[in-house]
Scaffold this motif. Structure first.
Motif, mmCIF file in Angstrom:
data_model
loop_
_atom_site.group_PDB
_atom_site.id
_atom_site.type_symbol
_atom_site.label_atom_id
_atom_site.label_comp_id
_atom_site.label_asym_id
_atom_site.label_seq_id
_atom_site.Cartn_x
_atom_site.Cartn_y
_atom_site.Cartn_z
ATOM 1 N N VAL A 171 0.838 -1.213 0.000
ATOM 2 C CA VAL A 171 0.000 0.000 0.000
ATOM 3 C C VAL A 171 0.867 1.256 0.000
ATOM 4 O O VAL A 171 0.703 2.150 -0.850
ATOM 5 N N LEU A 172 1.807 1.344 0.958
ATOM 6 C CA LEU A 172 2.676 2.512 1.032
ATOM 7 C C LEU A 172 3.575 2.628 -0.202
ATOM 8 O O LEU A 172 3.809 3.724 -0.708
ATOM 9 N N GLY A 173 4.053 1.487 -0.677
ATOM 10 C CA GLY A 173 4.902 1.495 -1.864
ATOM 11 C C GLY A 173 4.168 2.023 -3.086
ATOM 12 O O GLY A 173 4.724 2.790 -3.880
ATOM 13 N N THR A 174 2.913 1.619 -3.232
ATOM 14 C CA THR A 174 2.104 2.096 -4.359
ATOM 15 C C THR A 174 1.848 3.592 -4.245
ATOM 16 O O THR A 174 1.960 4.331 -5.235
ATOM 17 N N VAL A 175 1.501 4.045 -3.043
ATOM 18 C CA VAL A 175 1.248 5.478 -2.823
ATOM 19 C C VAL A 175 2.497 6.296 -3.149
ATOM 20 O O VAL A 175 2.425 7.322 -3.854
ATOM 21 N N MET A 176 3.648 5.843 -2.666
ATOM 22 C CA MET A 176 4.887 6.583 -2.911
ATOM 23 C C MET A 176 5.281 6.560 -4.388
ATOM 24 O O MET A 176 5.810 7.542 -4.920
ATOM 25 N N ALA A 177 5.010 5.446 -5.057
ATOM 26 C CA ALA A 177 5.309 5.369 -6.488
ATOM 27 C C ALA A 177 4.457 6.368 -7.268
ATOM 28 O O ALA A 177 4.942 7.030 -8.195
ATOM 29 N N LEU A 178 3.198 6.489 -6.877
ATOM 30 C CA LEU A 178 2.302 7.457 -7.525
ATOM 31 C C LEU A 178 2.723 8.891 -7.224
ATOM 32 O O LEU A 178 2.647 9.763 -8.095
ATOM 33 N N LEU A 179 3.176 9.121 -5.981
ATOM 34 C CA LEU A 179 3.633 10.469 -5.621
ATOM 35 C C LEU A 179 4.882 10.853 -6.419
ATOM 36 O O LEU A 179 5.047 12.012 -6.808
ATOM 37 N N LYS A 180 5.752 9.887 -6.658
ATOM 38 C CA LYS A 180 6.962 10.177 -7.430
ATOM 39 C C LYS A 180 6.644 10.467 -8.893
ATOM 40 O O LYS A 180 7.444 11.089 -9.594
ATOM 41 N N GLN A 181 5.455 10.025 -9.323
ATOM 42 C CA GLN A 181 5.006 10.301 -10.688
ATOM 43 C C GLN A 181 4.101 11.527 -10.754
ATOM 44 O O GLN A 181 3.651 11.911 -11.826
ATOM 45 N N SER A 182 3.846 12.129 -9.607
ATOM 46 C CA SER A 182 2.936 13.268 -9.539
ATOM 47 C C SER A 182 3.511 14.494 -10.251
ATOM 48 O O SER A 182 4.729 14.672 -10.341
ATOM 49 N N LYS A 183 2.613 15.340 -10.716
ATOM 50 C CA LYS A 183 3.023 16.597 -11.353
ATOM 51 C C LYS A 183 3.278 17.682 -10.307
ATOM 52 O O LYS A 183 3.795 18.750 -10.645
ATOM 53 N N VAL A 184 2.884 17.397 -9.063
ATOM 54 C CA VAL A 184 3.109 18.355 -7.976
ATOM 55 C C VAL A 184 4.514 18.159 -7.422
ATOM 56 O O VAL A 184 4.843 17.093 -6.884
ATOM 57 N N ARG A 185 5.336 19.185 -7.524
ATOM 58 C CA ARG A 185 6.756 19.069 -7.181
ATOM 59 C C ARG A 185 6.983 18.683 -5.727
ATOM 60 O O ARG A 185 7.836 17.852 -5.421
ATOM 61 N N ILE A 186 6.235 19.276 -4.805
ATOM 62 C CA ILE A 186 6.439 19.009 -3.384
ATOM 63 C C ILE A 186 6.153 17.550 -3.050
ATOM 64 O O ILE A 186 6.807 16.951 -2.192
ATOM 65 N N LEU A 187 5.187 16.941 -3.746
ATOM 66 C CA LEU A 187 4.867 15.532 -3.528
ATOM 67 C C LEU A 187 5.994 14.638 -4.035
ATOM 68 O O LEU A 187 6.339 13.637 -3.398
#
Length: 219
Positions: free
Chosen positions: A36-52
């Protein structure tokens, strides 16, 4: 000449089995948390929001570049200093789950990057929203592509769980340490532990190969 003696199993066999059950429980919870955490972090690393993206990158870098034992001690001995109290079992699950999430993050992210843009375009043409496209198409494909690497990480999780005895969790290794102290038969006991971990990881690998044949896809 040294003679093998496994008579201690009559008295301590149940303790060893209880330790193995505890290992399975720890690994099962950590598997869920890590995915769960790994998936969330993977999505955050692909986010267009720089801070995320920065947050996810720092999270993964810290966990991947520090020893797990240090992380475990930080949670077990450090957090109580801040007034956050957890028992040994909960601490082991949380620490190991968070640790494995960093590894899973990079694996899942590589799966996300491998999904062709055609899938996004086709789902958009069919009227799916971005969230629906992610949930119904991209993530399932990503997990299939990353399956082998996730299994390898899961096996590493099983092996790493043996460190949890250092904070008094009586899992497989913890039970073995207690039995060694009471029987003074370290060779036989640790030989059994070696074989138990080998059998456990072999079973996981065998099942994973069968599953991989069913879900294998070619992009």
């Amino acid at each position: 000449m040294y003679k093998l003696n496994f008579n201690f199993l009559e008295r301590y066999g149940d303790m060893l089995l209880d330790g193995m059950k505890m290992t399975v429980i720890i690994v099962a919870w950590c598997l869920v948390i890590g995915l769960v955490l790994g998936t969330v972090m993977a999505l955050l690393k692909q986010s267009k929001v720089r801070i995320l993206r920065i947050f996810a990158t720092v999270y993964v870098d810290i966990l991947r570049n520090t020893p797990f034992l240090v992380q475990l001690f930080f949670f077990f001995y450090g957090l109580p200093a801040l007034g956050i109290q957890t028992d040994a079992m909960a601490t082991a699950v949380i620490a190991l789950g968070i640790n494995t999430s960093a590894q899973n993050c990079e694996i899942i992210r590589s799966g996300l990057l491998a999904v062709k843009k055609d899938y996004y375009e086709c789902s958009g043409a069919l009227g799916y929203t971005k969230m629906q496209t992610l949930w119904y198409f991209v993530l399932p494909i990503s997990f299939r592509l990353a399956f082998k690497s996730l299994v390898n990480n899961f096996i590493n999780l099983v092996l790493t769980s043996s460190v949890c005895f250092s904070i008094t969790v009586v899992e497989t290794m913890g039970a073995a340490k207690i039995i060694v102290g009471r029987t003074s038969r370290p060779f036989e006991i640790y030989l059994m532990i070696l074989l138990c971990y080998c059998v456990f990881t072999y079973i996981i690998s065998f099942i994973a190969k069968l599953v991989d044949r069913k879900i294998h896809i070619v992009l």
